[in-house]
Design a protein around this motif. Structure first.
Motif, PDB file in Angstrom:
ATOM      1  N   THR A 144      33.858  53.633  36.438  1.00 23.82           N
ATOM      2  CA  THR A 144      35.556  52.940  37.392  1.00 23.82           C
ATOM      3  C   THR A 144      36.715  53.094  36.668  1.00 23.82           C
ATOM      4  N   GLY A 154      33.927  47.521  40.833  1.00 21.20           N
ATOM      5  CA  GLY A 154      34.660  48.237  41.811  1.00 21.20           C
ATOM      6  C   GLY A 154      33.457  49.244  41.860  1.00 21.20           C
ATOM      7  N   CYS A 155      32.503  49.346  42.446  1.00 19.18           N
ATOM      8  CA  CYS A 155      31.214  49.827  42.776  1.00 19.18           C
ATOM      9  C   CYS A 155      30.143  49.253  44.129  1.00 19.18           C
ATOM     10  N   GLU A 156      30.227  50.441  44.843  1.00 14.02           N
ATOM     11  CA  GLU A 156      29.377  50.093  46.056  1.00 14.02           C
ATOM     12  C   GLU A 156      27.669  50.747  45.727  1.00 14.02           C
ATOM     13  N   GLY A 196      34.250  50.203  46.501  1.00  8.78           N
ATOM     14  CA  GLY A 196      34.065  50.677  45.652  1.00  8.78           C
ATOM     15  C   GLY A 196      33.642  52.185  45.636  1.00  8.78           C
TER      16      GLY A 196
END
Length: 274
Positions: free
Chosen positions: A273, A51-53, A23
């Motif tokens: 996000t 939704g986050c990398e 993400g």
């Protein structure tokens, strides 16, 4: 452990240590004297938001990253981080979670790359590098455990005593796992050079233009290292600033109070996000 299916850190740079999830990229920037492991306790909170990398690196002279050549000034660290972000993300949008000195560097990066920054989460942020400019409370121990402290090796006891305000077995275990390894790995000569040249001009907080992305600033009420009152000065820079002060927490507030800090980080991650 990093996902084995992801590209190896060497493809991005010898400073990258962990890369997790998918993400929007969220880069974690640690403070002075420690390494990326000090911020790993926050990973679950960002992961829960979805939704986050999550990307973790070691700054020069910390962890396994080589020291900077020359004077090793704070400006040089900002330049190094700027270059690393351009290498990692190109023109892609990203967010920053940063602690202490790392939070000052994050403020600097947000001014250098404003169109790419989706948000900042600043933990115990350095606002004013010079100690004489900081509004600091006294170092006060909230919970003392003499039996625990007397049982530690002298070097560990000194390191733990310097910043801790809650001295319990559980707190010590988190400190030992996430903070102490970085303290042991830090390059003392690099830290000494940095201390001599610990300044950005002008300071991010002193610049006039405002930024418009979600900014979360969390401080510990017992933080005798950078304090908690100076964070309010960030209102002049960030239109969407949320300031939270955690009671019974010092400079390592995510170690002292992981649950409330985790909830705040998760809420911020959902904002960036959305």
């Amino acid at each position: 452990m990093a996902d084995p299916d992801l590209p190896r850190p060497e493809l991005y740079g010898p400073y990258l240590r962990e890369r997790r999830g998918a993400g929007l990229p969220v880069l974690f920037v640690h403070g002075n004297g420690v390494d990326h492991r000090s911020l790993l306790p926050l990973d679950a909170a960002v992961a829960r938001a979805g939704g986050c990398e999550r990307w973790y690196l070691d700054l020069p002279g910390f962890g396994r990253t080589a020291t900077l050549p020359g004077a090793g000034e704070l400006t040089h660290y900002a330049n190094w981080l700027d270059n690393a972000l351009r290498q990692l993300f190109g023109t892609q949008r990203f967010a920053l979670v940063a602690h202490s000195m790392g939070a000052l560097l994050a403020q600097e990066i947000a001014d250098r790359l404003p169109g790419q920054v989706a948000g900042l989460a600043l933990l115990a942020p350095v606002i004013y590098p010079q100690i004489s400019m900081r509004n600091l409370p006294e170092h006060r121990i909230i919970v003392e455990n003499e039996e625990l402290m007397n049982g530690l090796e002298s070097a560990d006891r000194a390191a733990y005593s310097k910043q801790s305000v809650i001295r319990t077995e559980e707190n010590w275990e988190r400190f030992k796992c996430f903070v102490l390894p970085g303290l042991r790995a830090a390059n003392l000569r690099a830290m000494a050079r940095l201390t001599k040249n610990y300044e950005l001009r002008p300071l991010p907080v002193q610049r006039e233009h405002q930024q418009n992305f979600p900014v979360l600033a969390i401080s510990g009420q017992q933080d005798h290292v950078v304090g908690y009152r100076d964070v309010l000065d960030l209102h002049r820079r960030y239109r969407r600033l949320t300031v939270e002060v955690i009671t019974e927490a010092g400079h390592n507030l995510h170690i002292d109070q992981p649950v409330p800090v985790g909830h705040l980080i998760e809420r911020w991650a959902k904002q960036i996000t959305a």
